[in-house]
Design an enzyme around this catalytic site. Structure first.
Site, mmCIF file in Angstrom:
data_model
loop_
_atom_site.group_PDB
_atom_site.id
_atom_site.type_symbol
_atom_site.label_atom_id
_atom_site.label_comp_id
_atom_site.label_asym_id
_atom_site.label_seq_id
_atom_site.Cartn_x
_atom_site.Cartn_y
_atom_site.Cartn_z
ATOM 1 N N ASN A 9 0.862 -1.179 0.000
ATOM 2 C CA ASN A 9 0.000 0.000 0.000
ATOM 3 C C ASN A 9 0.897 1.227 0.000
ATOM 4 O O ASN A 9 1.482 1.564 1.022
ATOM 5 C CB ASN A 9 -0.899 -0.047 1.250
ATOM 6 C CG ASN A 9 -1.752 1.187 1.396
ATOM 7 O OD1 ASN A 9 -1.835 2.010 0.483
ATOM 8 N ND2 ASN A 9 -2.396 1.319 2.546
ATOM 9 N N TRP A 10 0.986 1.868 -1.162
ATOM 10 C CA TRP A 10 1.924 2.990 -1.288
ATOM 11 C C TRP A 10 1.361 4.280 -0.683
ATOM 12 O O TRP A 10 2.064 5.292 -0.620
ATOM 13 C CB TRP A 10 2.304 3.202 -2.765
ATOM 14 C CG TRP A 10 3.072 2.057 -3.358
ATOM 15 C CD1 TRP A 10 3.490 0.921 -2.707
ATOM 16 C CD2 TRP A 10 3.518 1.924 -4.713
ATOM 17 N NE1 TRP A 10 4.175 0.090 -3.577
ATOM 18 C CE2 TRP A 10 4.200 0.682 -4.823
ATOM 19 C CE3 TRP A 10 3.412 2.714 -5.856
ATOM 20 C CZ2 TRP A 10 4.771 0.235 -6.014
ATOM 21 C CZ3 TRP A 10 3.980 2.267 -7.050
ATOM 22 C CH2 TRP A 10 4.656 1.044 -7.127
ATOM 23 N N LYS A 11 0.105 4.262 -0.323
ATOM 24 C CA LYS A 11 -0.527 5.439 0.296
ATOM 25 C C LYS A 11 -0.297 6.689 -0.568
ATOM 26 O O LYS A 11 -0.163 6.580 -1.776
ATOM 27 C CB LYS A 11 -0.031 5.612 1.737
ATOM 28 C CG LYS A 11 -0.207 4.322 2.550
ATOM 29 C CD LYS A 11 0.030 4.478 4.019
ATOM 30 C CE LYS A 11 -0.172 3.125 4.703
ATOM 31 N NZ LYS A 11 -0.050 3.207 6.153
ATOM 32 N N HIS A 94 -9.383 1.007 5.075
ATOM 33 C CA HIS A 94 -8.107 1.233 5.762
ATOM 34 C C HIS A 94 -8.327 2.180 6.950
ATOM 35 O O HIS A 94 -9.125 3.111 6.871
ATOM 36 C CB HIS A 94 -7.085 1.823 4.788
ATOM 37 C CG HIS A 94 -5.710 1.799 5.349
ATOM 38 N ND1 HIS A 94 -5.276 2.747 6.256
ATOM 39 C CD2 HIS A 94 -4.686 0.934 5.185
ATOM 40 C CE1 HIS A 94 -4.034 2.456 6.611
ATOM 41 N NE2 HIS A 94 -3.652 1.367 5.967
ATOM 42 N N GLU A 96 -6.717 4.588 8.008
ATOM 43 C CA GLU A 96 -6.526 6.019 7.705
ATOM 44 C C GLU A 96 -7.763 6.598 7.029
ATOM 45 O O GLU A 96 -8.100 7.758 7.229
ATOM 46 C CB GLU A 96 -5.267 6.196 6.833
ATOM 47 C CG GLU A 96 -4.013 5.963 7.651
ATOM 48 C CD GLU A 96 -2.846 5.371 6.884
ATOM 49 O OE1 GLU A 96 -2.834 5.420 5.641
ATOM 50 O OE2 GLU A 96 -1.929 4.827 7.549
ATOM 51 N N GLU A 166 -5.312 -5.036 10.704
ATOM 52 C CA GLU A 166 -4.268 -4.034 10.900
ATOM 53 C C GLU A 166 -4.525 -3.285 12.205
ATOM 54 O O GLU A 166 -5.285 -2.310 12.223
ATOM 55 C CB GLU A 166 -4.273 -3.036 9.737
ATOM 56 C CG GLU A 166 -4.015 -3.676 8.391
ATOM 57 C CD GLU A 166 -3.483 -2.649 7.396
ATOM 58 O OE1 GLU A 166 -2.368 -2.852 6.908
ATOM 59 O OE2 GLU A 166 -4.167 -1.650 7.137
ATOM 60 N N GLY A 172 2.577 2.082 10.806
ATOM 61 C CA GLY A 172 3.531 3.178 10.643
ATOM 62 C C GLY A 172 4.256 3.563 11.927
ATOM 63 O O GLY A 172 4.941 4.576 11.971
ATOM 64 N N SER A 212 3.548 -2.273 10.383
ATOM 65 C CA SER A 212 5.003 -2.375 10.566
ATOM 66 C C SER A 212 5.552 -3.763 10.239
ATOM 67 O O SER A 212 6.471 -4.247 10.890
ATOM 68 C CB SER A 212 5.395 -1.946 11.977
ATOM 69 O OG SER A 212 4.993 -0.607 12.204
ATOM 70 N N GLY A 233 2.827 -1.229 4.288
ATOM 71 C CA GLY A 233 2.883 0.200 3.994
ATOM 72 C C GLY A 233 4.318 0.631 3.730
ATOM 73 O O GLY A 233 4.846 0.441 2.638
ATOM 74 N N GLY A 234 4.958 1.196 4.738
ATOM 75 C CA GLY A 234 6.296 1.776 4.594
ATOM 76 C C GLY A 234 7.289 0.905 3.842
ATOM 77 O O GLY A 234 7.960 1.383 2.917
HETATM 78 P P1 PGA Z 1 2.920 0.137 7.702
HETATM 79 O O1 PGA Z 1 1.443 0.350 7.099
HETATM 80 O O2 PGA Z 1 3.449 -1.141 7.096
HETATM 81 O O3 PGA Z 1 3.685 1.337 7.260
HETATM 82 O O4 PGA Z 1 2.758 0.033 9.185
HETATM 83 C C1 PGA Z 1 0.581 -0.734 6.923
HETATM 84 C C2 PGA Z 1 -0.713 -0.265 6.315
HETATM 85 O O5 PGA Z 1 -1.153 0.846 6.641
HETATM 86 O O6 PGA Z 1 -1.319 -0.968 5.503
#
Ligand code: PGA
Length: 249
Positions: A9-11, A94, A96, A166, A172, A212, A233-234
């Site tokens: 997930n590149w956000k 998600h 967010e 999640e 993050g 993470s 994510g990251g």
């Molecule tokens: P993260 O994000 O790996 O940066 O913790 C995961 C996600 O939001 O899907």
């Protein structure tokens, strides 16, 4: 056997030039894997990524969509628009989106219906906040998120649903759920599904872990019996790290 899946997930990261650079690096890293591999670029880069990865074993997926077919929803993207550029899978729910864009279970249930009506697959995300875990309410929160958005569906539709647990406190933050915490919750999620739809269906649904997840912890997480992959994510913004996670299976 359940599908193993690793999705990046590149956000809201990477403009077109940066996206191109990441795509080139991803193509260098590609190798055969037992896991399905997906990446979710920003909307503006979806078509480019789709064209660039055509014929390769990386599916290009979207990070979100609206539930309406079309109309006066400034700034939104429909399922039909995604399908028309070759996108067949969408991330929904998600944390967010829930936190910053006020997505409710009710709106998510509508998005789920629209995506399925368009023959799209869904990665449906959910997870508790730190306060929920501290007060021992994590299972209750997770169960209600799943029930409210998905339990109106007939069981056969779960063939197109991938779940992503999640925990918000792990996204993050660098703080990962322990493999045991992830396994316990994934087993609970499967049991919750089984109670409603039967084990036949529940056992076929892939449940990903997100929060993470990185090369150093992916293997331990993925060896747990109910952890069928990861939503990353990251670490998905770096092609080497992302494929190290894919290869953790
Ligand atoms: P993260 O994000 O790996 O940066 O913790 C995961 C996600 O939001 O899907």
């Amino acid at each position: 056997m359940r599908k193993q899946i690793v999705a990046g997930n590149w956000k809201m990261n990477n403009d077109l030039v940066q996206t191109e650079a990441l795509l080139i690096n991803l193509k260098k890293q590609i190798q055969t894997s037992s896991a399905e591999v997906m990446v979710a670029p920003a909307f503006t880069n979806l078509y480019h990524a789709f064209e660039s990865l055509k014929g390769l074993n990386i599916e290009v997926i979207a990070q979100n969509m609206h539930y309406a077919e079309n109309g006066a929803f400034t700034g939104e993207i429909s399922a039909g628009m995604l399908k028309s550029i070759g996108v067949n899978t969408v991330i929904l729910g998600h944390s967010e989106r829930r936190e910053y864009f006020n997505e409710t279970d009710e709106a998510l249930a509508k998005k789920v219906d629209t995506a399925l009506d368009h023959d799209m697959r869904i990665i449906f995300c959910f997870g508790e906040e730190l306060a929920d875990r501290k007060s021992g309410n994590e299972e209750m929160v997770v169960a209600s998120q799943i029930k409210n958005a998905l339990f109106h569906l007939p069981g056969w539709k779960f063939k197109d649903i991938i779940l992503a647990y999640e925990p918000v406190w792990a996204i993050g933050t660098g703080e990962t759920a322990t493999p045991e915490q992830a396994q316990d919750m994934h087993a609970f999620i499967r049991k919750t599904l089984a109670n409603q739809f039967g084990y036949d269906i529940a056992n076929r649904v892939s449940i990903l872990y997100g929060g993470s997840c990185k090369p150093s912890n992916a293997k331990e997480l993925f060896t747990k019996p109910d952890v069928d992959g990861g939503l990353i994510g990251g670490a998905s913004l770096n092609a080497e790290d992302f494929f190290a996670i894919v290869n953790a299976f």
